[in-house]
Scaffold this motif. Sequence first.
Motif, PDB file in Angstrom:
ATOM      1  N   GLY A   1      10.578  -7.020  10.820  1.00 38.97           N
ATOM      2  CA  GLY A   1      11.623  -6.356  10.059  1.00 38.97           C
ATOM      3  C   GLY A   1      11.450  -4.861   9.839  1.00 38.97           C
ATOM      4  O   GLY A   1      12.423  -4.147   9.645  1.00 38.97           O
ATOM      5  N   ARG A   2      10.200  -4.368   9.846  1.00 35.35           N
ATOM      6  CA  ARG A   2       9.975  -2.942   9.601  1.00 35.35           C
ATOM      7  C   ARG A   2       8.540  -2.569   9.925  1.00 35.35           C
ATOM      8  O   ARG A   2       7.731  -3.423  10.272  1.00 35.35           O
ATOM      9  N   THR A   3       8.228  -1.282   9.783  1.00 28.04           N
ATOM     10  CA  THR A   3       6.888  -0.783  10.046  1.00 28.04           C
ATOM     11  C   THR A   3       6.329  -0.164   8.770  1.00 28.04           C
ATOM     12  O   THR A   3       7.014   0.594   8.090  1.00 28.04           O
ATOM     13  N   TYR A   4       5.094  -0.522   8.446  1.00 27.80           N
ATOM     14  CA  TYR A   4       4.401   0.020   7.271  1.00 27.80           C
ATOM     15  C   TYR A   4       3.286   0.933   7.762  1.00 27.80           C
ATOM     16  O   TYR A   4       2.531   0.568   8.662  1.00 27.80           O
TER      17      TYR A   4
ATOM     18  N   ASP B   1     -10.851   9.838   2.023  1.00 23.83           N
ATOM     19  CA  ASP B   1     -11.800   9.549   0.946  1.00 23.83           C
ATOM     20  C   ASP B   1     -11.173   8.866  -0.269  1.00 23.83           C
ATOM     21  O   ASP B   1     -11.712   8.927  -1.369  1.00 23.83           O
ATOM     22  N   SER B   2     -10.048   8.240  -0.088  1.00 23.71           N
ATOM     23  CA  SER B   2      -9.395   7.468  -1.136  1.00 23.71           C
ATOM     24  C   SER B   2      -8.768   6.254  -0.461  1.00 23.71           C
ATOM     25  O   SER B   2      -8.228   6.367   0.644  1.00 23.71           O
ATOM     26  N   PHE B   3      -8.846   5.100  -1.138  1.00 16.81           N
ATOM     27  CA  PHE B   3      -8.505   3.847  -0.476  1.00 16.81           C
ATOM     28  C   PHE B   3      -7.662   2.943  -1.378  1.00 16.81           C
ATOM     29  O   PHE B   3      -7.752   3.032  -2.601  1.00 16.81           O
ATOM     30  N   PRO B   4      -6.899   2.025  -0.764  1.00 16.12           N
ATOM     31  CA  PRO B   4      -6.155   1.030  -1.554  1.00 16.12           C
ATOM     32  C   PRO B   4      -7.111   0.080  -2.271  1.00 16.12           C
ATOM     33  O   PRO B   4      -8.306   0.010  -1.944  1.00 16.12           O
ATOM     34  N   GLU B   5      -6.576  -0.668  -3.189  1.00 20.17           N
ATOM     35  CA  GLU B   5      -7.376  -1.569  -4.032  1.00 20.17           C
ATOM     36  C   GLU B   5      -8.247  -2.541  -3.230  1.00 20.17           C
ATOM     37  O   GLU B   5      -9.401  -2.734  -3.541  1.00 20.17           O
ATOM     38  N   HIS B   6      -7.714  -3.158  -2.203  1.00 19.40           N
ATOM     39  CA  HIS B   6      -8.455  -4.184  -1.463  1.00 19.40           C
ATOM     40  C   HIS B   6      -9.042  -3.652  -0.146  1.00 19.40           C
ATOM     41  O   HIS B   6      -9.181  -4.398   0.821  1.00 19.40           O
TER      42      HIS B   6
ATOM     43  N   TRP C   1       0.842  -1.199   0.000  1.00 11.75           N
ATOM     44  CA  TRP C   1       0.000   0.000   0.000  1.00 11.75           C
ATOM     45  C   TRP C   1       0.873   1.245   0.000  1.00 11.75           C
ATOM     46  O   TRP C   1       1.940   1.271   0.608  1.00 11.75           O
ATOM     47  N   ARG C   2       0.404   2.283  -0.677  1.00  7.99           N
ATOM     48  CA  ARG C   2       1.112   3.568  -0.660  1.00  7.99           C
ATOM     49  C   ARG C   2       1.012   4.189   0.737  1.00  7.99           C
ATOM     50  O   ARG C   2       0.138   3.832   1.522  1.00  7.99           O
TER      51      ARG C   2
END
Length: 191
Positions: free
Chosen positions: A159-162, A168-173, A135-136
């Motif tokens: 290993g890391r943090t996302y 009002d805008s969302f990732p594909e899933h 995800w962006r």
Amino acid sequence: MKMYEAILDILGKKGNATIPVICQEMSGHEQSFVSENDLVEPSYIKTLVSSNKELFLLKDDIVSIRPDKEPLLMTVVLHGYPGPEMRVRIDFKRNTFTYFEWHLDAKATEPLEVGTYGSVEDFKKKLYYLKLWEWRKDYQTEGIVVDGTSWSVKLKTKGRTYESRGLDSFPEHWKEFCQAVSVLVGKKFSC
């Protein structure tokens, strides 16, 4: 269930495992992938793991989940105008979650009822499919938004943090993600 999901399940329960151990577990898995007298071939598991380098590490025939893909802790916040604000904190190590809902108005819903909640393990399996690590960082709509839905997701792995957020805008899933959270907390999670 796909083969790689079964491997993730085995590694989730046992930790790092050798290819022979994975083969043995696959042969006795509740959703067996082979007939009764057959065994899962080590070469097949090795090929499957090697071709899925996004999720697995293979060193000296020992298979592990990549540290940057193994969830430890997740926080999800969702807020739409006029409310409510919903927060979920999921601790994958302790296999627990907390749900918090805050209303700005006096018309808040009734207290949460005791009901059926989902499992953190099942939610974790869903995360691998949803690939939150792709995800962006930021999702925004064009123009001015005065009463939209804001959200944020923070996933800490070994290993890391996302971190992702949006207005009002969302990732594909996104819908599948909200559905998985809804199943986990036992309450509709969306605005």
